[in-house]
Every structure is written in C-alpha cells, then in structure tokens.
Design a protein around this motif. Structure first.
Motif, PDB file in Angstrom:
ATOM      1  N   THR A 184     -10.059 -89.786  99.919  1.00 47.95           N
ATOM      2  CA  THR A 184     -10.072 -89.125 101.229  1.00 47.95           C
ATOM      3  C   THR A 184     -10.504 -90.100 102.318  1.00 47.95           C
ATOM      4  O   THR A 184      -9.972 -90.076 103.443  1.00 47.95           O
ATOM      5  N   ALA A 185     -11.433 -90.968 101.980  1.00 53.26           N
ATOM      6  CA  ALA A 185     -11.877 -91.981 102.961  1.00 53.26           C
ATOM      7  C   ALA A 185     -10.740 -92.929 103.318  1.00 53.26           C
ATOM      8  O   ALA A 185     -10.572 -93.307 104.493  1.00 53.26           O
ATOM      9  N   GLU A 186      -9.986 -93.342 102.323  1.00 54.19           N
ATOM     10  CA  GLU A 186      -8.842 -94.217 102.600  1.00 54.19           C
ATOM     11  C   GLU A 186      -7.806 -93.497 103.463  1.00 54.19           C
ATOM     12  O   GLU A 186      -7.199 -94.094 104.368  1.00 54.19           O
ATOM     13  N   GLU A 187      -7.580 -92.190 103.153  1.00 53.13           N
ATOM     14  CA  GLU A 187      -6.625 -91.432 103.960  1.00 53.13           C
ATOM     15  C   GLU A 187      -7.089 -91.337 105.401  1.00 53.13           C
ATOM     16  O   GLU A 187      -6.292 -91.477 106.358  1.00 53.13           O
ATOM     17  N   LEU A 188      -8.380 -91.120 105.636  1.00 51.30           N
ATOM     18  CA  LEU A 188      -8.932 -91.041 106.987  1.00 51.30           C
ATOM     19  C   LEU A 188      -8.796 -92.377 107.693  1.00 51.30           C
ATOM     20  O   LEU A 188      -8.471 -92.441 108.896  1.00 51.30           O
ATOM     21  N   GLU A 189      -9.034 -93.456 106.966  1.00 49.21           N
ATOM     22  CA  GLU A 189      -8.920 -94.789 107.560  1.00 49.21           C
ATOM     23  C   GLU A 189      -7.481 -95.063 108.004  1.00 49.21           C
ATOM     24  O   GLU A 189      -7.235 -95.572 109.112  1.00 49.21           O
ATOM     25  N   ARG A 190      -6.509 -94.689 107.166  1.00 46.07           N
ATOM     26  CA  ARG A 190      -5.115 -94.893 107.552  1.00 46.07           C
ATOM     27  C   ARG A 190      -4.743 -94.045 108.766  1.00 46.07           C
ATOM     28  O   ARG A 190      -3.988 -94.481 109.648  1.00 46.07           O
TER      29      ARG A 190
END
Length: 594
Positions: A184-190
């Motif tokens: 989820t953190a990676e998705e938010l970063e993207r």
C-alpha cells in the motif's frame, strides 16, 4: 482490509484460548509440577537451545528402549528361575518318594540323611520360586512404567507442537500484514508521483514527442507508470484518499497482529516452553530412576537368594541342633552303626534258613532239645527278635490285609482300634513335624511295626522312644494299613461316583455331590473315614508347623483311601479328598450333631 485484519486478529486470540483449554484438559496426562531438586541450570540451558524439546524427546525414547530391555531380561530370568525351581522341586520329591518305595535300599542314618537332604533341596526350590515371582513383578512394573512415560511423552509432544504451530501461524500472519503495508505504501508513493507529474503540465515541463505527437511525461512520472492517465485532479484526490485510508487500515492491522504475535512468542518462550521442558525432563528422570531402582532391587534380590541358599546349605548355629546343613546332614551318615544294625536284623531274619551252611552248634546244643525246652527257646528268640523273625509265629488278631467290615465285626467296635492307636500317637508326637505323612519312614522299621501290630495290637507301646522319635514310621504304617485293605475305605463300588463328583468345577456343587457319596458309604467305611478325616483336620490346623496344608494332605492320603490303579484319576482322587477335608465340619460334625 479492516475486516480481514479483524479476522486475523480473532484467529490469533482463538488459537491461544484453544491451547490453554487443551493444556487444562490434558493436565492429568502431562506432569507440570517440578520437584524442588530440579536442576534450574539444566532447564535454562535447554530453554536457550533451539532443539531443547526434541533433545528431551529423543532422550526419553532412549530411556524407554533401555527400560524395555531390562524388563525383557528380568522376565526371561524369571522364566529360568521358575523352571529351575520346578525341576529341582520335582527331582527332590520324586527322589524322596522313589527311595521310600525302594524296599531293598539302605535304611538307618543313611535314609534319614537322604530324606533330610531332599528336604533341603525342596526348600531351595521354594525360595527360587519366590525369587522368580519377584522378578516377574519387577518386569511388569517396568513395562507399566514404559507405557506411562510414553503416554506422557506423546501428550507433551502434542502440546508443544500445538504451541509451536500457533506461534508459526501468528508469525505468518504478521508477515502478510507487513507485506500489505509495504504494498500500500508503494501504491501511495506511485500515486503521489503521478499527481506530481500532472502538476508539471501547467509549468510547461511537458513536451510532445516529435515522433508520434503524444505527450511525454517526465522521468519521475514515468517511473510510477501511467495508472492515472486521463484522470482529472478530483479523481486523483479521491484515489489518494482511498489509498491513504487503506494504508491506515493496513498499518493498524499490522500493528495489532504484531502485538499479538509478540504476546504469543513471549508466552511460549517465557512460560509454556519452560513448562514443557520441565515436564519432559521429569519423564526422563522418572524412567531413568525407575530403571535404576529396579536394577538395584534386582541386584539386592540376587544377593539375597544366594545368601539364603548359603544359609540353607549351612544354617547358622543359632537355629538349633535340628537345623543341619547339607554338608552336616551328609556327614551324619554312620555307616558303621548302619551296618551293625543291618547285620543284626539280617541274622534275625535269615537265621536257620540256610540248611547247608556249617552249623556252629552241635546236635547236643541245638538239634536234640527236649520238646518243651525247644518251644521255650523258640519263644525266647521270637520275643527278642524284630520284624521278620516273628513271621513264623501265629498272629493273635491280624489287621493288615483284613477286610474292614470283618475287622470291626470281630472286634465289635465302631472305629478300627489300630486306626485309633496310630492316630493318637501321631497327634501326640507328630503334629509339629515338618512334612508329616509326606516323609516316608525306614522300610525295615515300618515292616517291624506292622508285624508287631498284626501280632498283638494291645501290646505295642507307641509311646516308646523307638516309635515316638521317628513318627514317620507310624504314619507310613498307617498308610500301609489303608492300602492293604481288600476293599479300600472309598469302596470300589462307589469309586466312579466319587470321581464323577470330583469333576464338578463349581466348588459348592462338588461339595454337595461328595457329601452325598460319603453318606452312601457302608457304615464301617463311613465311620472309618469320619475318624480319619477328624485326625487329618487336626493335622491341617497345625500346617504352620508341619507345612501340611489341605492340598498336601490330600496328595499323600488320597491314593491310600482310593487304592486304585487308574493313575489318570489321581488328580480327581486328590481333589475329592481335598474337598471332603475342607468341609469336614459340614460333612461329619454338623451331621453328627443333628
């Protein structure tokens, strides 16, 4: 995601509760109490190792195998001892009986020493039999110990496996929750990079491709992908809010699962694992100490049986002069005295039978005695000669070999006088004699007593030292009188009825049937059996002194009462006599009172 996290959390709590319930349910099977002497250093070292549980499980397996081997050895040793005792006892009793039946064997001190040595061997056999029984008991105790320890080992292993599985499942859930947070953190970063890329459009940082005329996004946006291509700012904001919400939920789930995992880990390593290790260590100690105890007990019993045999072979002096050992018994044989006695008896028995032998006395001293003087000389020889020397004189009132009814009618009595006379002497001098009726008397003395009783019953004094000192001669004469009856006490006509009654396996039915058969005996036989059973009842009452139990008395008296050649019925004959003797009061005494 929230519901998924909640489900995972609930699963974690449920696992701990189930394990606690399982532990409570199996508390009776798994020992958790620790002795005060338990080595805490050993426990601490086991807790610090990664293989403490498996180490103890393997050690218990080793100990159980060792314990089983000890149990098998003790069982086999018990079988050897039991077989040895049976064969030794059989040899001693058979040898004693065979020697008693050998009419031409040596008598005197030799037969006394021989019979005493057989009794010593019989005693040794009985002690070996007791030793075998103790070994069998120890083997069974060790086998039960193995079963109990294996049961506790399995229960503790299952409990340990359940706790380990619960901890592993919780750690797996923690890893999954962590992976969701990271994803989820990676998705938010993207998403943020994508959003940042849209804002660069207004600053003219976007250009068109000279090749295809399409918009080219900057490297930072290209790195995040074109997930939101064609999205307006409002959609981007909604997507950002959704990802942030999922990010918050995933973080909360991860934090919650991680706390639960830490709690399960702490409970396992700080509480459950030490208890499991303590329980397994107690199983190790229990089987190891139990095995060592029985090995020490085996060593003690082995030493004791050897010591008992030594004291049997050579008793201490404080046991009295009658307690002779095997060596002293054999040394008590007096060949010179035996030969002198035998020589005197032989001369008395065979004097004058060999007419061709040289005559020491001349005709003037022997052949030409006046008739009256010859008769007086003959009577003098008869009076001073034992046994066979009296055979040529007439019998005043014979009893051996005379029909029971004829004897009692002739003497006008209810009980044969010879039976009363011998039973009274036996009760007076023999009730405390070991092996009464079982030990045979000296053949020559028994024949002498039979001859004297046959000639003049009233003149025989059984209180004389010659008879009271060796009461086995009297018991042997009594058994001979019973055997020589033309029709035995248990008559031939009723023989099969008694045997059929003895076949009853039910004790009560056998008692009733034999009671009926006893009542069917002729009056002389009934009164004789009644008197004899009363005498034997007194013998059994002194079994602590004479070792003659009901079973032993039945074995030695049964053949004389039935006097049958059918050896296949011997056990049934003994069972009939045993039952009659056990219920003597009910069969004879109570009936007489009525």
């Amino acid at each position: 995601m929230e519901s998924e996290g909640a489900s995972a959390s609930g699963h974690g709590h449920g696992s701990v509760g189930d394990l606690r319930e399982a532990e409570t349910a199996s508390a009776a099977e798994v020992a958790t109490l620790v002795e005060p002497s338990f080595d805490e250093n050993v426990l601490r070292a086991l807790c610090e190792t990664d293989c403490g549980v498996q180490l103890l499980l393997d050690r218990i397996k080793q100990s159980t195998i060792s314990c089983k081997e000890v149990a098998v050895f003790l069982k086999k040793r018990a079988a050897l001892e039991d077989e040895y005792s049976k064969q030794l006892q059989k040899l001693a009793r058979t040898s004693s009986a065979d020697y008693s039946a050998a009419s031409e064997a040596k008598g005197g001190s030799f037969v006394e020493a021989w019979q005493a040595s057989m009794r010593i061997h019989d005693t040794m056999a009985e002690k070996r039999s007791s030793f075998a029984i103790r070994l069998n008991e120890m083997s069974e105790e060790l086998q039960n110990l193995v079963k109990e320890v294996e049961k506790n080992r399995k229960a503790t292993k299952d409990l340990s496996t359940r706790y380990e599985r619960s901890l592993q499942e919780s750690e797996t859930m923690t890893e999954k929750a962590k992976a969701r947070v990271e994803m989820t953190a990676e998705e938010l970063e993207r998403l943020l990079l994508q959003k940042e890329g849209e804002s660069l459009k207004d600053n003219a940082m976007q250009t068109r491709s000279p090749v295809n005329g399409k918009r080219v996004i900057g490297k930072a946006v290209a790195k995040g992908g074109l997930l939101l291509k064609g999205k307006n700012p409002q959609n981007l904001q909604r997507q950002e809010d959704d990802v942030r919400a999922r990010m918050s939920a995933a973080s909360d789930t991860y934090r919650k699962v991680m706390i639960e995992t830490q709690a399960i880990r702490q409970e396992y390593f700080n509480f459950q694992l030490p208890r499991i290790l303590r329980s397994l260590k107690e199983c190790v100690d229990e089987i190891d100490l139990g095995t060592q105890y029985h090995l020490s007990r085996y060593a003690f019993l082995t030493e004791s049986i050897v010591h008992d045999e030594a004291t049997t072979l050579q008793p201490p002096e404080d046991r009295g002069p009658r307690s002779l050992g095997l060596k002293a018994t054999m040394e008590s044989i007096d060949n010179r005295a035996d030969f002198r006695t035998w020589m005197d008896l032989y001369v008395y028995a065979h004097a004058g039978q060999n007419s061709r032998a040289p005559r020491r006395n001349g005709p003037e001293e022997d052949g030409f005695l006046p008739p009256i003087a010859a008769l007086q000389h003959q009577q003098h020889v008869a009076a001073s000669s034992p046994g066979p020397a009296l055979a040529h004189l007439p019998k005043a009132r014979p009893t051996f070999g005379i029909d029971l009814t004829e004897q009692m009618a002739r003497d006008d009595v209810d009980v044969p006088p010879i039976l009363e006379k011998m039973c009274e002497a036996i009760e007076k001098y023999g009730l405390d004699q070991q092996g009464l009726y079982r030990i045979a008397g000296t053949h020559l003395k028994v024949n002498k007593l039979k001859d004297l009783l046959d000639r003049d019953l009233d003149a025989v004094n059984l209180d004389a030292d010659e008879w009271r000192s060796e009461i086995s001669n009297v018991t042997s004469a009594l058994k001979a009188w019973l055997r020589e009856l033309p029709d035995p006490v248990i008559t031939q006509a009723l023989y099969q009825d008694f045997i059929d009654a003895a076949r009853n396996e039910n004790e009560r039915a056998r008692h009733i049937r034999l009671h009926e058969r006893v009542n069917a005996l002729p009056d002389p036989n009934y009164s004789t059996l009644r008197y004899l059973m009363g005498h034997l009842h007194k013998v059994v009452q002194h079994s602590e002194l004479n070792s003659m139990t009901v079973q032993n008395v039945a074995i030695v008296i049964g053949p004389s009462l039935f006097n049958s050649l059918n050896l296949q019925d011997t056990s049934l004959q003994n069972k009939a006599v045993e039952t009659i003797l056990e219920h003597y009061t009910d069969i004879f005494v109570d009936e007489a009172e009525e």
